[in-house]
Design an enzyme around this catalytic site. Structure first.
Site, short mmCIF file in Angstrom:
data_model
loop_
_atom_site.label_atom_id
_atom_site.label_comp_id
_atom_site.label_asym_id
_atom_site.label_seq_id
_atom_site.Cartn_x
_atom_site.Cartn_y
_atom_site.Cartn_z
N GLY A 266 0.80 -1.22 0.00
CA GLY A 266 0.00 0.00 0.00
C GLY A 266 0.83 1.27 0.00
N TRP B 118 -0.42 4.18 -2.35
CA TRP B 118 -1.65 4.82 -1.83
C TRP B 118 -1.31 5.72 -0.65
CZ3 TRP B 118 -6.03 2.03 1.28
CH2 TRP B 118 -7.16 2.85 1.32
N HIS C 109 11.39 1.33 2.28
CA HIS C 109 11.04 -0.03 2.69
C HIS C 109 12.06 -0.55 3.71
CE1 HIS C 109 8.01 -0.38 -0.38
NE2 HIS C 109 8.82 -0.47 -1.40
N ARG D 255 0.33 -4.98 5.33
CA ARG D 255 -0.73 -5.69 4.59
C ARG D 255 -0.63 -7.16 4.93
NH1 ARG D 255 -1.61 -5.52 -2.02
NH2 ARG D 255 -3.84 -5.93 -1.94
N TYR E 244 -3.35 -1.75 5.63
CA TYR E 244 -3.93 -1.48 4.31
C TYR E 244 -5.41 -1.84 4.29
CZ TYR E 244 -4.63 -2.03 -0.76
OH TYR E 244 -5.11 -1.95 -2.05
P1 A3P Z 1 -2.65 -5.44 -5.72
O1 A3P Z 1 -1.47 -5.92 -6.50
O2 A3P Z 1 -3.14 -6.43 -4.73
O3 A3P Z 1 -3.75 -4.92 -6.56
P2 A3P Z 1 2.64 -0.79 -3.32
O4 A3P Z 1 2.07 0.54 -3.55
O5 A3P Z 1 3.21 -0.97 -1.93
O6 A3P Z 1 3.56 -1.20 -4.40
O7 A3P Z 1 1.42 -1.81 -3.32
C1 A3P Z 1 0.73 -2.07 -4.51
C2 A3P Z 1 -0.65 -2.55 -4.14
O8 A3P Z 1 -1.45 -1.43 -3.74
C3 A3P Z 1 -1.34 -3.16 -5.36
O9 A3P Z 1 -2.18 -4.18 -4.84
C4 A3P Z 1 -2.12 -1.97 -5.90
O10 A3P Z 1 -3.22 -2.32 -6.71
C5 A3P Z 1 -2.55 -1.28 -4.62
N1 A3P Z 1 -2.80 0.14 -4.80
C6 A3P Z 1 -2.11 1.02 -5.59
N2 A3P Z 1 -2.65 2.24 -5.52
C7 A3P Z 1 -3.70 2.16 -4.69
C8 A3P Z 1 -4.69 3.10 -4.24
N3 A3P Z 1 -4.67 4.36 -4.67
N4 A3P Z 1 -5.64 2.67 -3.39
C9 A3P Z 1 -5.65 1.37 -2.96
N5 A3P Z 1 -4.78 0.45 -3.36
C10 A3P Z 1 -3.80 0.81 -4.21
#
Ligand code: A3P
Length: 324
Positions: free
Chosen positions: A78, A81, A134, A156, A222
């Site tokens: 997450g 986001w 990270h 998460r 998340y």
């Molecule tokens: P999924 O692959 O399960 O769809 P990170 O940002 O840490 O790389 O994590 C990526 C995950 O966050 C992905 O999950 C992605 O779809 C989800 N994600 C990206 N932008 C988001 C947003 N604005 N709101 C909620 N989830 C989001």
């Protein structure tokens, strides 16, 4: 092969490392990686060499200020986001009409909130500056620990984070995955040998710190943010000392921030559909489904069980629980 695969492959494999990093690499434990040839264990956590180089650099050079905000997560938990939400929160007074004009409409959240281990400290004059990382708690640059900067950690559940990582890696580097199967990748993930892993130790250390030092570290999940974004954005704002006023809430500022940063909104923007980060990664790779429990469409029951068993073992003696 697409350009992004070429670029990422170069990033992960062909980098020339500093003398210090080369020396360290030669004596660290190593394990087979799934998108770099090897991962190296440093201070208890595993890294591809290029990322380790960034960790070492940030440990040496990153100077956190008291006003800084550091967003931390394990990969695919997450991060994107959280970056968008906190950026929108902090800068909300500058952009009264965010659906029409806002940096998040033209920039990927990773561009606006740089990773400290990505050698990008360029916002260091702004106040507050928002950074992300990270890096596990044990390896954070000393200045992060010593200053009064605030840390928000986003966690998460391990199966969704793993599946998200699998799809991310597949979309970017499948052809360079050194013949890695999903079984091998689950096995590496469970023995801790995954990028910034062990995943569980990463979360547990920050969770413990958030309990012992709640003014400094806030721990968010998340899944809880997905279910109740308004509550969590308000709590994050309070933690960061920028609470929304009654008037702002009445004017719909909270809804505007959540809408602007939603997966639906961000993923459809040109900059996120067709853009690239400075390191060459395609921005669309950061947006997928964002589901809670979406792992069921990718993991077989036996692989899910392998992750569950590891979770069970890792949580012995702790009252921390993942969301599901
Ligand atoms: P999924 O692959 O399960 O769809 P990170 O940002 O840490 O790389 O994590 C990526 C995950 O966050 C992905 O999950 C992605 O779809 C989800 N994600 C990206 N932008 C988001 C947003 N604005 N709101 C909620 N989830 C989001």
């Amino acid at each position: 092969m697409t350009t992004s695969k070429n670029t990422l492959s170069k990033l992960l494999a062909d980098t020339k490392f500093s003398h210090e990093c080369e020396e360290l690499l030669s004596c660290l434990p190593k394990d087979k990686g799934f998108f770099a040839e090897y991962l190296y264990q440093y201070q208890g956590f595993w890294y591809p060499p290029n990322i380790l180089e960034g960790v070492l650099y940030s440990q040496k050079h990153f100077q956190a200020k008291d006003s800084d905000i550091i967003l931390v997560s394990s990969p695919k938990s997450g991060t994107t986001w959280l970056k968008a939400l906190v950026f929108a929160l902090i800068h909300r007074h500058e952009f009264q009409n965010p659906q029409e004009s806002h940096p998040l409409l033209d920039n990927n959240p990773h561009t606006l909130v740089p990773f400290i281990e990505g050698f990008q400290f360029h916002n260091q004059d702004a106040s507050p500056s928002i950074f992300s990382t990270h890096i596990p708690l044990v390896s954070l640059p000393e200045s992060v620990k010593d200053s009064s900067c605030k840390v928000v950690y986003c966690c998460r559940n391990p199966k969704d984070a793993f599946v998200s990582l699998w799809h991310f890696v597949k979309s970017l580097v499948l052809e360079e995955m050194v013949g890695c199967t999903m079984e091998e990748m689950v096995s590496g993930f469970c023995r801790g040998s995954s990028v910034y892993g062990p995943f569980w130790d990463h979360a547990l250390e920050y969770w413990k710190e958030s309990r012992e030092n709640p003014e400094k570290v806030m721990f968010v999940m998340y899944e809880e943010m997905r279910e109740q974004p308004k509550d969590w954005v308000l709590r994050i704002a309070e933690f960061l000392g920028c609470s929304l006023t009654e008037e702002e809430i009445e004017k719909g500022v909270l809804e505007d921030i959540i809408k602007l940063c939603s997966l639906e909104n961000l993923s459809k923007l040109k900059v996120n559909e067709k853009g690239k980060l400075v390191n060459g990664m395609e921005t669309k790779a950061f947006f997928r489904k964002g589901e809670i429990g979406g792992w069921t469409d990718t993991l077989t029951p036996s692989l899910a069980e392998e992750i569950d068993k590891t979770t069970e073992q890792k949580l012995i003696g702790s009252d921390f629980r993942f969301f599901c």
